[in-house]
Design an enzyme around this catalytic site. Structure first.
Site, PDB file in Angstrom:
ATOM      1  N   GLY A  29       0.724  -1.287  -0.026  1.00 52.47           N
ATOM      2  CA  GLY A  29      -0.083   0.100  -0.046  1.00 52.47           C
ATOM      3  C   GLY A  29       0.676   1.148   0.200  1.00 52.47           C
ATOM      4  O   GLY A  29       0.265   2.343  -0.055  1.00 52.47           O
TER       5      GLY A  29
ATOM      6  N   ARG B 196      -5.712   3.348 -15.768  1.00 51.99           N
ATOM      7  CA  ARG B 196      -5.893   4.022 -14.472  1.00 51.99           C
ATOM      8  C   ARG B 196      -6.368   5.397 -14.805  1.00 51.99           C
ATOM      9  O   ARG B 196      -7.413   5.785 -14.011  1.00 51.99           O
ATOM     10  CB  ARG B 196      -4.540   4.014 -13.927  1.00 51.99           C
ATOM     11  CG  ARG B 196      -3.836   2.752 -13.514  1.00 51.99           C
ATOM     12  CD  ARG B 196      -2.489   2.891 -12.757  1.00 51.99           C
ATOM     13  NE  ARG B 196      -2.920   3.259 -11.212  1.00 51.99           N
ATOM     14  CZ  ARG B 196      -2.968   4.389 -10.704  1.00 51.99           C
ATOM     15  NH1 ARG B 196      -2.402   5.530 -11.563  1.00 51.99           N
ATOM     16  NH2 ARG B 196      -3.381   4.589  -9.491  1.00 51.99           N
TER      17      ARG B 196
ATOM     18  N   CYS C 238     -13.131   3.491 -28.771  1.00 52.12           N
ATOM     19  CA  CYS C 238     -14.359   3.998 -29.029  1.00 52.12           C
ATOM     20  C   CYS C 238     -15.246   4.089 -27.531  1.00 52.12           C
ATOM     21  O   CYS C 238     -16.104   3.426 -27.219  1.00 52.12           O
ATOM     22  CB  CYS C 238     -15.237   3.244 -29.957  1.00 52.12           C
ATOM     23  SG  CYS C 238     -14.348   3.139 -31.376  1.00 52.12           S
TER      24      CYS C 238
END
Ligand code: LLP
Length: 414
Positions: free
Chosen positions: A239, A312, A342
């Site tokens: 983390g 992301r 698209c």
């Protein structure tokens, strides 16, 4: 950024110009710096050298076999979340005794694979999963080394999609049920309780959530000891955040100091599961600008990489710095860097200054080493980009660009 710098106006990865790599492998392409990779791993190794520890690289961030074998060679273990990741880790030579297995939905066959391999520890996330593991282990005549993932209910102060330690999250066992579940685990056949696991979220940029969660963990280890359960491992998860833009996250050294100073009276080893902080800043995604389209409201820079290559920005609104591969004179212009997919959500950069570029120029999307290629897809039937590793003045293709044929493997027309 370590491993990425300009020589004159040309962006280089270590000593190799990005332009030279792209001339050979084409665009788009992921490029990693070996120096940056080993540097970030070594920082962890050093920070925890004073204690029995396993740095189990969270390979979901970047599971390329060469990346794994490189880190494995430096002493890394692996945090795996599927049979597929276990297969990759083993193929890359990561020893089973340094592998931990997390995830809320392990199947019986994945459990068998991990028991066969002889992994260090299963991080179990629910009572039902524990029962299944017990049955599977007994049927194989084995004993499964287990930690329960305890959900400490700590706010990691990060994006809601990557927070995992809150009460409302699907992960782990609630803290107030942990003791009874540990007592139950200790009595189950085929289960050997060896540790406690937690992971509170990703891209953490402050040290307090780590500290708070770890305090809860050590307090719980002491409660377990009073109840006759002595664990050998505290697995503090991963983390630790990285710098994408202006963040100033703690270093592995900061985390090490905090953790190691809180272990008094506990005879335990430490397991860490860093992913992003090992590979994130060690990689870039290079893309070519195809067209520039001016509309009444916006300027769109249309690139040959899109959300299928790096999801992301589309998924989390994530910020990635943009560096020109060849610096040009001038100010740049505000706009969007979008891909060919698209979808309106197909952008890499939205409403930001784009450096001065012309069609045909290359741009580097920075800090793309973690959750970049790993989350790439073939959406719109787009072959995934190659991955390239640079070490000093040499580069190696560590995953070839996919071909059209690769994409249809296993399908039939009739
Ligand atoms: N351990 C466990 C149990 C995890 O679930 C994760 C990440 C890690 C370790 C590694 O966390 P790291 O050190 O990389 O923060 N796709 C998202 C990130 C998802 C993280 C999922 N779990 C992103 O692109 O930001």
């Amino acid at each position: 950024m370590n491993g990425f710098s300009y020589v004159g106006n040309e962006l280089c990865v270590e000593q190799v110009p990005v332009g030279e790599i792209v001339r050979s492998v084409g665009s788009p392409a992921y490029i990693y710096s070996q120096k940056a990779l080993s540097g970030s791993f070594s920082a962890y190794k050093e920070a925890f050298s004073g204690r029995k520890s396993v740095i189990a690289y969270a390979m979901k961030a970047n599971g390329n076999l060469r990346v794994l074998s490189l880190l494995g060679g430096l002493g890394a273990g692996a945090d795996v979340v599927s049979g597929g990741e276990l297969f990759r880790a083993r193929k890359a030579g990561i020893p089973a005794e340094k592998i931990v297995f997390a995830g809320v939905g392990k199947t019986a066959s994945e459990m068998r694979e991990a028991l066969d391999a002889g992994i260090l520890m299963f991080n179990v996330e629910s009572p039902m999963e524990l029962d299944m593991l017990s049955r599977v282990a007994v049927s194989m005549g084995k004993s499964a080394p287990v930690a329960l993932r305890v959900n400490p209910d700590v706010d990691p102060k990060t994006h809601p999609y990557i927070s995992t330690g809150l009460k409302k999250s699907k992960f782990g066992i609630p803290a107030d049920r942990a003791l009874s579940e540990y007592l139950r685990a200790a009595s189950l056949p085929g289960i050997n309780v060896v540790g406690i696991h937690q992971h509170i979220g990703s891209q953490l940029t402050q040290i307090d959530p780590f500290r708070d969660a770890f305090d809860k963990m050590t307090a719980f280890a002491r409660v377990l000891a009073k109840n006759g359960i002595r664990v050998a491992w505290l697995d503090i998860g991963g983390g630790l955040g990285i710098r994408y833009g202006e963040e100033t996250p703690p270093t592995p050294g900061n985390i090490g100091t905090e953790i190691l100073s809180r272990l008094e009276g506990l005879d335990v080893g430490i397991i860490l599961e860093p992913g992003r902080s090992i590979v994130g800043n060690a990689g870039i995604l290079v893309t070519e600008v195809l067209y520039v389209k001016e509309t009444e409201v916006k300027t769109f820079y249309i690139a040959d990489a899109g959300m299928n290559d790096l999801i992301r920005p589309a998924l989390y609104g994530a910020y990635h710095d943009l560096w020109p591969v060849k610096r040009r004179e001038g100010e740049g212009k505000k706009g969007d860097l979008v891909g060919p997919v698209c979808e309106t959500g197909d952008f890499l950069v939205q409403d930001r200054m784009i450096p001065p570029v012309e069609p045909g120029d290359l741009l580097a999307v920075m800090s793309a080493g973690a959750y970049g290629f790993a989350m790439a897809s073939n959406y719109n039937a787009r072959p995934r980009p190659p991955e390239v590793l640079v070490s000093k003045d040499r580069f190696t293709v560590i995953r070839a660009r996919e071909s059209y044929e690769d994409m249809v493997r296993g399908e039939t027309v009739a």
